[in-house]
Enzyme design. Structure first.
Site, PDB file in Angstrom:
ATOM      1  N   HIS A  55       0.142   4.230   6.729  1.00 41.49           N
ATOM      2  CA  HIS A  55       0.639   4.611   5.395  1.00 41.49           C
ATOM      3  C   HIS A  55       0.500   6.116   5.133  1.00 41.49           C
ATOM      4  O   HIS A  55       0.248   6.552   4.010  1.00 41.49           O
ATOM      5  CB  HIS A  55      -0.094   3.829   4.292  1.00 41.49           C
ATOM      6  CG  HIS A  55       0.135   2.347   4.360  1.00 41.49           C
ATOM      7  ND1 HIS A  55       1.258   1.742   3.833  1.00 41.49           N
ATOM      8  CD2 HIS A  55      -0.618   1.360   4.915  1.00 41.49           C
ATOM      9  CE1 HIS A  55       1.181   0.436   4.053  1.00 41.49           C
ATOM     10  NE2 HIS A  55       0.063   0.182   4.706  1.00 41.49           N
TER      11      HIS A  55
ATOM     12  N   TYR B 143     -10.585  -0.800   4.069  1.00 44.22           N
ATOM     13  CA  TYR B 143      -9.948   0.178   3.192  1.00 44.22           C
ATOM     14  C   TYR B 143     -10.948   1.172   2.616  1.00 44.22           C
ATOM     15  O   TYR B 143     -10.769   2.388   2.697  1.00 44.22           O
ATOM     16  CB  TYR B 143      -9.198  -0.536   2.069  1.00 44.22           C
ATOM     17  CG  TYR B 143      -7.793  -0.931   2.449  1.00 44.22           C
ATOM     18  CD1 TYR B 143      -6.694  -0.374   1.829  1.00 44.22           C
ATOM     19  CD2 TYR B 143      -7.563  -1.869   3.459  1.00 44.22           C
ATOM     20  CE1 TYR B 143      -5.401  -0.737   2.176  1.00 44.22           C
ATOM     21  CE2 TYR B 143      -6.284  -2.233   3.821  1.00 44.22           C
ATOM     22  CZ  TYR B 143      -5.204  -1.661   3.173  1.00 44.22           C
ATOM     23  OH  TYR B 143      -3.933  -2.017   3.539  1.00 44.22           O
TER      24      TYR B 143
ATOM     25  N   ASN C 228       2.257  -4.748  -0.002  1.00 44.82           N
ATOM     26  CA  ASN C 228       3.469  -4.283   0.662  1.00 44.82           C
ATOM     27  C   ASN C 228       4.693  -4.753  -0.111  1.00 44.82           C
ATOM     28  O   ASN C 228       4.583  -5.553  -1.045  1.00 44.82           O
ATOM     29  CB  ASN C 228       3.546  -4.822   2.096  1.00 44.82           C
ATOM     30  CG  ASN C 228       2.557  -4.159   3.030  1.00 44.82           C
ATOM     31  OD1 ASN C 228       2.113  -3.043   2.793  1.00 44.82           O
ATOM     32  ND2 ASN C 228       2.193  -4.851   4.096  1.00 44.82           N
TER      33      ASN C 228
END
Length: 529
Positions: free
Chosen positions: A56, A344, A134
């Site tokens: 990303h 994350y 997404n």
């Protein structure tokens, strides 16, 4: 190279006998913290690139607000959740959204055939809620331990630094759970026309918890008020020849002229139990929840109305984490969600720094009071208790105290044998992929076949044959058309044995017609139409 030299190990030299599954309590989870093999693998993967994101990296963002309806469908939202951001009707919660591609580097084209990130930071009265998803409602894999391998296969070759189709299909050919996502990504849905005409989805399953401590499973979806538009490969190539950042430009210009994009946040809800009546596991993120059985229930509206004042400070340094939840929204045992929750935030601490939450773009609207101190780039001290000398808890000397507990908290019953499981509930990785093929519009299906044919022509024969085998088991017409277009012997492909260690495709597999039984769902129209 000898057989022993080909054996996979950890960096401590421990042989890896199962590289496909997290350790979990029973077949359906939850995963456990002592997943050392996974933790070593994912934390190293999080640190593979500096300073841009490993995935990303190419993205843009904007500010706006979320306004809850106070209802979920026709029911009061409080029936399902005590999260104020979803129950307080008319309250505008500040949000920041980052849109992105996945595989390409920071300056790669936004016409890439790739899923799109749709990450939303809600700055609620109870702290930050990050919904990190997404545009497509499924994913390639269902176990987080496979994520580094998947991204390595999709990224450029480590020797030639070229993205090679054979690497992608080499991985997919051995991971049939990815077929559903491949069918979406290789169709026009793999290239959204821009960010304003794009859906968003949590992909993972979460839970909503009400004030009685009762939980339901849920999935979140953002439906664009402008509708969905996608590009064919030809349309994307024409745009890329003129502008590699067309989607960033489109979003920025629309907001500047006051044409504020809007989405409706919806949830799908399912009772929190095993659901043996379904032919898929609702915790499997490679499967969609059928919308005729689990309808999209409106929750609120999301509007983007302000561009960033500084791209680096607000877009590049924005940091999201799937573990950033508020009271009333909780984790399910979805193994991808549990793995992402570690990965994350660990990535953000490495990429931006241990005090990334002190940056304005990431800090909450609500006041923070913690006992966390110091670290690189700390530029203020979090609010503490009455006594600044006390940075620990518990204390009788005026330090911080625990917040009141909910009157009725949610307690999940968990039992099972600890082990590594490839769940049998999700054995049929072909049915939904075949269903998707049959429900495409003709132009979407034609574009899908053209893209796959071009890719098969660049793959070694063993990989191409196995992919034809998979496509044929999804739908006979699907496999036949790709084989004919690529000049591959269909009978030779069909004669391949099943994958070792994988269940054989079920009897639901071959339906050679595709024009009947289409569900009434929002179509992805071509941007040219």
């Amino acid at each position: 190279m000898g057989e022993e030299q080909n054996k996979l190990t950890t960096r401590q030299g421990h042989p890896v006998s199962d590289n496909q599954s997290l350790r979990s309590v029973g077949e359906r989870g939850p995963a456990t913290l002592e997943n050392y093999q996974f933790i070593e693998k994912i934390t190293h993967f999080d640190r593979e690139r500096i300073p841009e994101r490993v995935v990303h990296a190419r993205g843009t963002g904007a500010h706006g607000y979320f306004e809850a309806y106070g209802k979920i469908g026709d029911e009061p939202a409080g029936k399902y959740t005590r999260a104020k951001v979803l129950t307080q009707a008319g309250v505008r919660t500040p949000v920041f959204i980052r849109f992105s591609t996945v595989i390409g580097s920071k300056d790669s084209p936004e016409t890439a055939r790739d899923p799109r990130g749709f990450a939303v930071k809600f700055k609620t009265v109870d702290g930050v809620w990050d919904l990190v998803g997404n545009n497509l409602k499924i994913f390639f894999i269902r176990d987080a331990i496979k994520f580094p391998d998947m991204i390595h296969a999709f990224k450029p070759d480590p020797v030639s630094n070229r993205q090679e189709p054979w690497r992608f299909y080499d991985f997919v050919s051995q991971s049939p759970e990815a077929l559903h996502m491949v069918t979406w990504v290789k169709s026009p849905w793999g290239i959204p026309a821009d960010y304003r005409h794009m859906e968003g989805s949590s992909v993972n399953t979460y839970k909503l918890v009400n004030d009685q401590g009762v939980a339901v499973l849920c999935k979140f979806s953002f439906e664009p008020k402008l509708g969905v538009k996608n590009l064919t490969s030809k349309q994307a190539a024409e745009i890329q020849a003129r502008d590699v950042g067309h989607a960033t430009r489109d979003l920025y210009d629309a907001i500047e002229r006051g044409d504020f994009p809007e989405w409706e946040l919806c949830v799908q809800i399912m009772s929190d139990d095993a659901h043996p009546e379904l032919d898929f596991d609702p915790l499997d993120d490679t499967k969609r929840w059928p919308e005729d059985q689990f309808p999209l229930l409106p929750v609120g509206r999301l509007v983007l109305d302000r561009n960033p004042a500084n791209f680096f400070a607000e877009v590049e340094q924005s940091a999201f984490g799937t573990g950033v939840l508020v009271d009333g929204i909780d984790f399910s045992d979805d193994k991808m969600l549990q793995g992402r929750t570690l990965s994350y935030s660990d990535t953000q601490r490495y990429r931006v720094g241990p005090n990334y939450l002190q940056l304005p773009i990431n800090s909450p609207e609500a006041e923070t009071r913690t006992n966390q101190r110091d670290g690189q780039m700390a530029f203020y001290v979090d609010g503490g208790g009455e006594n600044p000398h006390v940075n620990y808890e518990p204390s009788v000397m005026g330090g911080l105290r625990e917040a009141p507990k909910p009157a009725k908290d949610y307690h999940q019953w968990v039992e099972g044998h600890l082990g590594r499981y490839q769940t049998s509930r999700t054995a049929d990785d072909y049915k939904q992929a075949g269903d998707r093929y049959r429900t495409f519009e003709d132009w979407e299906r034609d574009d899908l076949i053209d893209n796959l044919v071009a890719d098969m022509n660049q793959c070694p024969e063993p990989i191409a044959l196995r992919m034809i085998w998979h496509f044929w088991h999804c739908d006979e017409d699907y496999g036949r058309r790709v084989a004919e277009g690529a000049g591959i012997d269909l009978e030779k492909a069909k004669a391949l044995p099943p994958l070792e260690g994988k269940p054989e495709p079920g009897s639901s597999r071959p339906r050679s017609t595709y024009t009947d039984g289409r569900p009434e769902e929002r179509r992805g129209e071509s941007a040219a139409e």
